[in-house]
Design a protein around this motif. Structure first.
Motif, PDB file in Angstrom:
ATOM      1  N   ALA A 294       0.828  -1.211   0.000  1.00  0.00           N
ATOM      2  CA  ALA A 294       0.000   0.000   0.000  1.00  0.00           C
ATOM      3  C   ALA A 294       0.859   1.256   0.000  1.00  0.00           C
ATOM      4  O   ALA A 294       0.508   2.268  -0.620  1.00  0.00           O
ATOM      5  N   ALA A 295       1.998   1.208   0.683  1.00  0.00           N
ATOM      6  CA  ALA A 295       2.882   2.369   0.747  1.00  0.00           C
ATOM      7  C   ALA A 295       3.509   2.696  -0.595  1.00  0.00           C
ATOM      8  O   ALA A 295       4.025   3.799  -0.792  1.00  0.00           O
ATOM      9  N   GLN A 296       3.470   1.734  -1.552  1.00  0.00           N
ATOM     10  CA  GLN A 296       4.055   1.952  -2.870  1.00  0.00           C
ATOM     11  C   GLN A 296       3.021   2.327  -3.929  1.00  0.00           C
ATOM     12  O   GLN A 296       3.379   2.580  -5.072  1.00  0.00           O
ATOM     13  N   ILE A 297       1.740   2.344  -3.550  1.00  0.00           N
ATOM     14  CA  ILE A 297       0.678   2.588  -4.525  1.00  0.00           C
ATOM     15  C   ILE A 297       0.493   4.083  -4.746  1.00  0.00           C
ATOM     16  O   ILE A 297       0.296   4.843  -3.803  1.00  0.00           O
ATOM     17  N   HIS A 298       0.570   4.505  -6.005  1.00  0.00           N
ATOM     18  CA  HIS A 298       0.364   5.902  -6.383  1.00  0.00           C
ATOM     19  C   HIS A 298      -1.070   6.149  -6.848  1.00  0.00           C
ATOM     20  O   HIS A 298      -1.600   7.239  -6.651  1.00  0.00           O
ATOM     21  N   GLU A 299      -1.669   5.145  -7.510  1.00  0.00           N
ATOM     22  CA  GLU A 299      -3.002   5.317  -8.096  1.00  0.00           C
ATOM     23  C   GLU A 299      -3.821   4.048  -7.928  1.00  0.00           C
ATOM     24  O   GLU A 299      -3.274   2.937  -7.963  1.00  0.00           O
ATOM     25  N   ILE A 300      -5.131   4.233  -7.797  1.00  0.00           N
ATOM     26  CA  ILE A 300      -6.095   3.132  -7.814  1.00  0.00           C
ATOM     27  C   ILE A 300      -7.051   3.424  -8.957  1.00  0.00           C
ATOM     28  O   ILE A 300      -7.750   4.443  -8.946  1.00  0.00           O
ATOM     29  N   ARG A 301      -7.101   2.547  -9.947  1.00  0.00           N
ATOM     30  CA  ARG A 301      -7.909   2.781 -11.149  1.00  0.00           C
ATOM     31  C   ARG A 301      -9.133   1.877 -11.137  1.00  0.00           C
ATOM     32  O   ARG A 301      -9.002   0.642 -11.187  1.00  0.00           O
ATOM     33  N   LEU A 302     -10.304   2.503 -11.087  1.00  0.00           N
ATOM     34  CA  LEU A 302     -11.575   1.789 -11.063  1.00  0.00           C
ATOM     35  C   LEU A 302     -12.288   2.025 -12.389  1.00  0.00           C
ATOM     36  O   LEU A 302     -12.442   3.170 -12.816  1.00  0.00           O
ATOM     37  N   ARG A 303     -12.727   0.923 -13.035  1.00  0.00           N
ATOM     38  CA  ARG A 303     -13.429   1.036 -14.303  1.00  0.00           C
ATOM     39  C   ARG A 303     -14.637   0.105 -14.279  1.00  0.00           C
ATOM     40  O   ARG A 303     -14.538  -1.025 -13.791  1.00  0.00           O
ATOM     41  N   ALA A 304     -15.752   0.575 -14.808  1.00  0.00           N
ATOM     42  CA  ALA A 304     -16.982  -0.215 -14.807  1.00  0.00           C
ATOM     43  C   ALA A 304     -16.772  -1.546 -15.524  1.00  0.00           C
ATOM     44  O   ALA A 304     -16.322  -1.576 -16.674  1.00  0.00           O
ATOM     45  N   GLY A 305     -17.079  -2.644 -14.813  1.00  0.00           N
ATOM     46  CA  GLY A 305     -16.994  -3.970 -15.396  1.00  0.00           C
ATOM     47  C   GLY A 305     -15.598  -4.534 -15.528  1.00  0.00           C
ATOM     48  O   GLY A 305     -15.425  -5.607 -16.109  1.00  0.00           O
ATOM     49  N   CYS A 306     -14.585  -3.849 -14.990  1.00  0.00           N
ATOM     50  CA  CYS A 306     -13.195  -4.275 -15.153  1.00  0.00           C
ATOM     51  C   CYS A 306     -12.527  -4.525 -13.800  1.00  0.00           C
ATOM     52  O   CYS A 306     -12.964  -3.996 -12.782  1.00  0.00           O
TER      53      CYS A 306
END
Length: 298
Positions: free
Chosen positions: A27-39
């Motif tokens: 978690a400390a290395q995560i820059h972005e969380i990408r959420l996409r419908a149906g993916c």
């Protein structure tokens, strides 16, 4: 880890709970969380994109997430604090700013109305960018340049390369020299209170379009240097012109992965034509946010 938990905590529980169970080291290395419908959910980990199934320390419940279209709408509603209309101005520009300086890019179907402007009709993707309190180290050549009458500097880099981090460090350095510094912080991302980052003795104009904020700062704050993030169109360049011809130095950032790309931007061409740019500071990239790759004098 705290910044990551703060960012995911703005999401609805069906997303926040599983996302908060990702291993702390990851978690400390995560820059972005990408959420996409149906993916599946994708992550930017230290500058590299990967799906949840390939993320170390990622629980199976995160790998199984496939947000539906109604769930994407629910996520947007939660990120807006339960009131989407109050964020319409930001949404019209394609983003949201969360407490703590986290930014959410919004993809979907937009409608342009002659009177109401740009209106978001349906959300298809959300990119939650985790803001972190990093310290930028200014290389000697940049520190030396800032101690002179530098006129105009541009900080260029690809998205997520740490432009705001470097601007934050430059503002602190200039203030340490005893200069009157005005920071144009349209999205309240420089020193968000929730990150606990100490703000140096600078003047901040936040929440206004940059061109208007620059003019306001010049009229009321008597700055010797103005810093602003993400230089936009030619209108913002015109907003800087008055400062340039008033003897005020400025630093602005813009998106460009290479020096050649930066020089091709119409804003840069306009500023160079008027003698408003003395140097371009290039950042190293996503994998080394905030680090300077080179300072190119023009």
């Amino acid at each position: 880890m705290d910044e990551y938990l703060q960012a995911v905590g703005a999401l609805p529980a069906f997303l926040a709970r599983p996302l908060s169970r990702i291993a702390p080291g990851t978690a400390a290395q995560i820059h972005e969380i990408r959420l996409r419908a149906g993916c599946p959910v994708w992550f930017n980990r230290n500058g590299a994109l990967c799906p949840a199934g390939e993320l170390p320390g990622c629980p199976a419940e995160v790998g199984a997430l496939r947000p539906t279209q109604p769930q994407m709408e629910e996520a947007l509603y939660a990120l807006c604090g339960g009131s989407v209309p109050t964020h319409q101005a930001e949404l019209a520009e394609g983003y949201l700013t969360l407490p703590g300086g986290h930014r959410v890019g919004v993809g979907g179907r937009y409608l342009f109305h002659p009177r109401e402007g740009v209106v978001l009709q349906a959300v298809y993707s959300l990119n939650v960018r985790v803001a972190r309190a990093r310290q930028a180290v200014l290389p000697p050549c940049l520190a030396q340049l800032l101690q002179t009458r530098f006129t105009g500097l541009l900080v260029a880099g690809e998205p997520d390369s740490g432009k705001t981090t470097l601007l934050r460090g430059m503002a602190a350095f200039l203030a340490g020299l005893g200069r009157a510094v005005a920071v144009i912080d349209e999205r309240a991302e420089f020193w968000p209170e929730q990150l606990g980052v100490a703000r140096p003795p600078v003047d901040v104009v936040a929440g206004l379009p940059k061109a208007r904020a620059v003019q306001m700062a010049l009229r009321t704050l008597a700055p010797q240097a103005v810093l602003l993030d993400e230089l936009g169109g030619l209108e913002e360049v015109r907003g800087l012109e008055q400062g340039f011809f008033s003897g005020v130095d400025y630093v602005a950032s813009l998106h460009a992965a290479t020096l050649e790309e930066a020089l091709r931007r119409p804003q840069v061409a306009s500023m160079r034509e008027k003698g408003m740019v003395r140097a371009i500071v290039m950042l190293a990239g996503r994998r080394a946010p905030g680090q300077v790759a080179g300072v190119h004098r023009l």
